[in-house]
Motif scaffolding. Structure first.
Motif, short mmCIF file in Angstrom:
data_model
loop_
_atom_site.label_atom_id
_atom_site.label_comp_id
_atom_site.label_asym_id
_atom_site.label_seq_id
_atom_site.Cartn_x
_atom_site.Cartn_y
_atom_site.Cartn_z
N VAL A 197 0.64 -1.17 0.16
CA VAL A 197 -0.06 -0.02 -0.05
C VAL A 197 0.86 1.25 -0.06
O VAL A 197 0.84 2.27 -0.77
N GLN A 198 1.91 1.33 0.78
CA GLN A 198 2.80 2.30 0.87
C GLN A 198 3.67 2.58 -0.35
O GLN A 198 3.75 3.70 -1.09
N GLN A 199 3.97 1.56 -1.15
CA GLN A 199 4.48 1.52 -2.43
C GLN A 199 3.80 2.12 -3.41
O GLN A 199 3.85 3.01 -4.26
N LYS A 200 2.40 1.75 -3.41
CA LYS A 200 1.51 2.34 -4.32
C LYS A 200 1.36 3.74 -4.25
O LYS A 200 1.00 4.51 -5.17
N GLU A 201 1.14 4.17 -3.03
CA GLU A 201 0.90 5.62 -2.59
C GLU A 201 2.09 6.53 -2.97
O GLU A 201 1.95 7.39 -3.53
N GLU A 202 3.33 5.95 -2.83
CA GLU A 202 4.61 6.53 -3.36
C GLU A 202 4.67 6.87 -4.75
O GLU A 202 4.71 7.98 -5.53
N GLN A 203 3.99 5.82 -5.47
CA GLN A 203 4.23 5.82 -6.96
C GLN A 203 3.02 6.97 -7.46
O GLN A 203 3.21 7.56 -8.45
N ARG A 204 1.92 6.88 -6.53
CA ARG A 204 0.71 7.97 -6.96
C ARG A 204 1.51 9.18 -6.76
O ARG A 204 0.87 9.94 -7.59
N LYS A 205 1.80 9.43 -5.67
CA LYS A 205 2.58 10.90 -5.45
C LYS A 205 3.46 11.31 -6.74
O LYS A 205 3.33 12.30 -7.14
N LYS A 206 4.50 10.31 -7.10
CA LYS A 206 5.38 10.50 -7.97
C LYS A 206 4.48 11.06 -9.43
O LYS A 206 5.16 12.16 -9.98
N LYS A 207 3.73 10.42 -9.61
CA LYS A 207 2.90 10.30 -10.97
C LYS A 207 2.18 11.74 -10.80
O LYS A 207 2.26 12.54 -11.86
N GLN A 209 3.08 14.47 -9.05
CA GLN A 209 4.21 15.42 -9.34
C GLN A 209 4.78 15.66 -10.55
O GLN A 209 4.84 16.85 -11.08
N LEU A 210 4.86 14.49 -11.59
CA LEU A 210 5.31 14.57 -12.75
C LEU A 210 4.30 15.26 -13.61
O LEU A 210 4.28 16.12 -14.52
N LEU A 211 3.02 14.78 -13.11
CA LEU A 211 1.78 15.57 -14.12
C LEU A 211 1.91 17.07 -13.96
O LEU A 211 1.46 17.74 -14.86
N ASN A 212 2.02 17.43 -12.56
CA ASN A 212 2.03 18.74 -12.34
C ASN A 212 3.26 19.64 -13.00
O ASN A 212 3.02 20.72 -13.33
N PHE A 213 4.35 18.97 -13.08
CA PHE A 213 5.62 19.40 -13.66
C PHE A 213 5.05 19.85 -15.24
O PHE A 213 5.46 20.53 -15.91
#
Length: 252
Positions: A197-207, A209-213
């Protein structure tokens, strides 16, 4: 063709007689021996199990239990085959001495199923008893349900107490879990599940952030293109004015 092995198996059985009551003119011969095989089943222990053949259809488990208890000693269990017609049975005694008494019964001995001490039902009475035995006692069912609910509530309270104690001993940190979604009585998650669950949450946050960039980059590029268009428009406007001035009409 009768083989030597079948003769030995036949001679290994002992016999006795069985009848329904004292007024019965018909008797049936039972064949029995000690149940002892190479792969002994745990429900039929060695030195305490009697194997019986040629049991009449009207004989019930209770009849056999009462008859052999009176003759040999306490019976632990009686298992009858579900075949139609004559049946086989495994009679398990509580003590080995009871099996010894059964093996010492005379071949002329007659077992009477129905007498003053024992009742052997047949016909409609037997069917009524079998049907009533399938019905569950309402009071007993209510008691079982209440005991199960009390046990379940105790387990839930123990689990909540353990989680509370774990949170208090976590150096002031409180572990936030999705209890509202998963429910108060849901089982606790395993460490492997929490890691996923934590790994999926981190991936979602990175994605995210990339979308915002990329959104910021697109917005900046649009602003730059708009500025270039405005600059080009001003240049074209200036050139148009210069062309108009050069094309001024001069007749003389």
């Amino acid at each position: 063709m009768v083989t030597k092995a079948s003769k030995q198996n036949a001679t290994s059985f002992k016999t006795l007689w069985i009848r329904f009551d004292t007024d019965s003119s018909d008797k049936h011969q039972l064949f029995f021996k000690e149940h002892s095989v190479r792969n002994q089943e745990p429900e039929y222990p060695r030195n305490r199990t009697l194997f019986v053949l040629n049991i009449p259809p009207y004989v019930t488990v209770d009849c056999l239990n009462n008859a052999f208890t009176n003759l040999c000693g306490n019976v632990q269990s009686v298992t009858l085959s579900n075949t139609k017609g004559f049946k086989t049975a495994y009679i398990v005694f509580k003590k080995e001495s009871s099996l010894d008494k059964a093996m010492e019964l005379s071949k002329d001995f007659v077992i009477t199923l129905k007498n003053e001490k024992n009742i052997c039902l047949t016909g409609v009475k037997k069917w009524c008893k079998e049907y009533n035995d399938t019905l569950y006692d309402e009071q007993l069912m209510k008691k079982d349900i209440e005991e199960y609910i009390d046990l379940y509530d105790k387990r839930v309270q123990d689990r909540i107490a353990q989680e509370k104690a774990a949170d208090e001993s976590n150096n002031g940190w409180v572990t936030v879990t999705g209890k509202k979604k998963r429910g108060q009585f849901a089982p606790s998650r395993k460490e492997s599940t929490i890691g996923k669950v934590q790994q999926k949450e981190e991936q979602r946050k990175k994605k995210k952030q990339l979308l915002n960039f990329y959104t910021f980059q697109i917005r900046e590029s649009k602003k730059q293109n708009l500025a270039e268009l405005r600059k080009k428009f001003e240049l074209d406007k200036k050139r148009l004015q210069e062309l108009k001035q050069k094309r001024t009409f001069k007749p003389f």
